[in-house]
Structures are given as C-alpha cells and as structure tokens.
Design a protein around this motif. Structure first.
Motif, PDB file in Angstrom:
ATOM      1  N   ILE A  75       9.582   5.559   9.825  1.00  0.00           N
ATOM      2  CA  ILE A  75       8.473   4.702   9.416  1.00  0.00           C
ATOM      3  C   ILE A  75       7.825   4.147  10.677  1.00  0.00           C
ATOM      4  O   ILE A  75       8.475   3.494  11.483  1.00  0.00           O
ATOM      5  CB  ILE A  75       8.966   3.563   8.500  1.00  0.00           C
ATOM      6  CG1 ILE A  75       9.525   4.146   7.204  1.00  0.00           C
ATOM      7  CG2 ILE A  75       7.833   2.575   8.213  1.00  0.00           C
ATOM      8  CD1 ILE A  75      10.190   3.151   6.293  1.00  0.00           C
TER       9      ILE A  75
ATOM     10  N   GLU B 277       4.529   2.660  10.457  1.00  0.00           N
ATOM     11  CA  GLU B 277       3.579   1.606  10.116  1.00  0.00           C
ATOM     12  C   GLU B 277       3.786   1.170   8.669  1.00  0.00           C
ATOM     13  O   GLU B 277       3.979   1.990   7.780  1.00  0.00           O
ATOM     14  CB  GLU B 277       2.146   2.116  10.294  1.00  0.00           C
ATOM     15  CG  GLU B 277       1.082   1.068  10.115  1.00  0.00           C
ATOM     16  CD  GLU B 277      -0.317   1.626  10.372  1.00  0.00           C
ATOM     17  OE1 GLU B 277      -1.266   0.856  10.141  1.00  0.00           O
ATOM     18  OE2 GLU B 277      -0.476   2.792  10.769  1.00  0.00           O
ATOM     19  N   TYR B 278       3.764  -0.136   8.458  1.00  0.00           N
ATOM     20  CA  TYR B 278       3.842  -0.703   7.117  1.00  0.00           C
ATOM     21  C   TYR B 278       2.438  -1.105   6.695  1.00  0.00           C
ATOM     22  O   TYR B 278       1.749  -1.817   7.416  1.00  0.00           O
ATOM     23  CB  TYR B 278       4.772  -1.920   7.096  1.00  0.00           C
ATOM     24  CG  TYR B 278       6.224  -1.553   7.258  1.00  0.00           C
ATOM     25  CD1 TYR B 278       7.028  -1.359   6.140  1.00  0.00           C
ATOM     26  CD2 TYR B 278       6.790  -1.395   8.518  1.00  0.00           C
ATOM     27  CE1 TYR B 278       8.365  -1.012   6.275  1.00  0.00           C
ATOM     28  CE2 TYR B 278       8.130  -1.045   8.659  1.00  0.00           C
ATOM     29  CZ  TYR B 278       8.903  -0.854   7.540  1.00  0.00           C
ATOM     30  OH  TYR B 278      10.219  -0.507   7.681  1.00  0.00           O
ATOM     31  N   LYS B 279       2.024  -0.641   5.505  1.00  0.00           N
ATOM     32  CA  LYS B 279       0.676  -0.920   5.015  1.00  0.00           C
ATOM     33  C   LYS B 279       0.625  -2.054   3.997  1.00  0.00           C
ATOM     34  O   LYS B 279      -0.421  -2.606   3.761  1.00  0.00           O
ATOM     35  CB  LYS B 279       0.075   0.342   4.380  1.00  0.00           C
ATOM     36  CG  LYS B 279      -0.130   1.474   5.362  1.00  0.00           C
ATOM     37  CD  LYS B 279      -1.235   1.132   6.324  1.00  0.00           C
ATOM     38  CE  LYS B 279      -1.652   2.334   7.132  1.00  0.00           C
ATOM     39  NZ  LYS B 279      -2.831   2.060   7.946  1.00  0.00           N
TER      40      LYS B 279
ATOM     41  N   ALA C 299      -1.454   5.228   3.599  1.00  0.00           N
ATOM     42  CA  ALA C 299      -0.018   5.525   3.638  1.00  0.00           C
ATOM     43  C   ALA C 299       0.234   6.968   3.201  1.00  0.00           C
ATOM     44  O   ALA C 299      -0.549   7.551   2.458  1.00  0.00           O
ATOM     45  CB  ALA C 299       0.734   4.567   2.735  1.00  0.00           C
TER      46      ALA C 299
ATOM     47  N   THR D 124       6.700  -0.422  -1.118  1.00  0.00           N
ATOM     48  CA  THR D 124       6.026  -0.706   0.132  1.00  0.00           C
ATOM     49  C   THR D 124       5.368   0.571   0.637  1.00  0.00           C
ATOM     50  O   THR D 124       6.055   1.584   0.858  1.00  0.00           O
ATOM     51  CB  THR D 124       7.014  -1.236   1.185  1.00  0.00           C
ATOM     52  OG1 THR D 124       7.639  -2.411   0.665  1.00  0.00           O
ATOM     53  CG2 THR D 124       6.314  -1.582   2.492  1.00  0.00           C
TER      54      THR D 124
ATOM     55  N   VAL E 234       3.896   2.934   3.338  1.00  0.00           N
ATOM     56  CA  VAL E 234       4.205   3.118   4.761  1.00  0.00           C
ATOM     57  C   VAL E 234       3.601   4.430   5.268  1.00  0.00           C
ATOM     58  O   VAL E 234       3.250   5.312   4.490  1.00  0.00           O
ATOM     59  CB  VAL E 234       5.733   3.137   5.014  1.00  0.00           C
ATOM     60  CG1 VAL E 234       6.367   1.815   4.666  1.00  0.00           C
ATOM     61  CG2 VAL E 234       6.402   4.269   4.267  1.00  0.00           C
TER      62      VAL E 234
END
Length: 108
Positions: free
Chosen positions: A14, A16-18, A74, A101, A103
C-alpha cells in the motif's frame, strides 16, 4: 479491483491511502417472497427468494463501494466489512452496507 477483508495484501504494498468508502443498498422484499419465507419458517428449509435478494444486495453494495474507490483513484479496497440490517415498520426492507479503505497498491 482488489477487495480484501484484511488490512494488508500479500503480493502488494500500500503506497497511498485515499479514504473510507462505502456502498449501501436498501431493497424491499416483495409479497411473494415474504409469503414463501413464512411457509419455510413453519415447515423448515431455506428461502431461495430471500437468499437471492441477499446475494444481489451484497454484490451491488460491494460494486458501489468499488466504484467510489475508483473515483478517488484507488486500485484496491482493504479492511472490507459488510453489514446487514432489516428496516421498515414490518421489517420488510433489507439494508446491506459495505465499508472499506480505498488504497493505491503497487506490486512488491
């Protein structure tokens, strides 16, 4: 799009978390399915009508969640949770919600 109930992906990292994404479906159950289910309640057995309705609602909620994740850029959703509720004055409405979530994942 990859969807997983876990918070990590075995073959991906992972990067980047969006944000949190959801998909919700509220479906009514018609009179015929209700009648068939009430018979099954007395004599036993599975209710094919309710099972089909539940499967369709779950698939639609997941698809909606994935679409919202894609709109954020994502390519995966992790930590997916699916909840079921009955609604309505006579409990004749079914709500299915999918949450996770969004990602961005890259291959390891």
């Amino acid at each position: 799009m990859i969807c997983s109930t876990t918070s990590i992906l075995q073959n991906g990292e992972i990067v980047e978390y969006k944000g949190i994404v959801t998909g919700e479906v509220v479906a009514g159950v018609n009179f015929i399915k209700d009648w068939g289910a009430s018979i099954r309640n007395v004599v036993g057995g599975r209710s094919a009508g309710y099972e089909k309705e539940l499967t369709t609602a779950r698939e639609n909620a997941l698809r909606e969640m994935q679409q919202r994740a894609a709109q954020l850029g994502a390519n995966a959703v992790v930590g997916v949770d699916i909840d079921y509720e009955v609604l309505g004055q006579t409990n004749n409405m079914l709500m299915v919600s999918a949450t996770g979530t969004a990602v961005v994942v890259r291959d390891k």
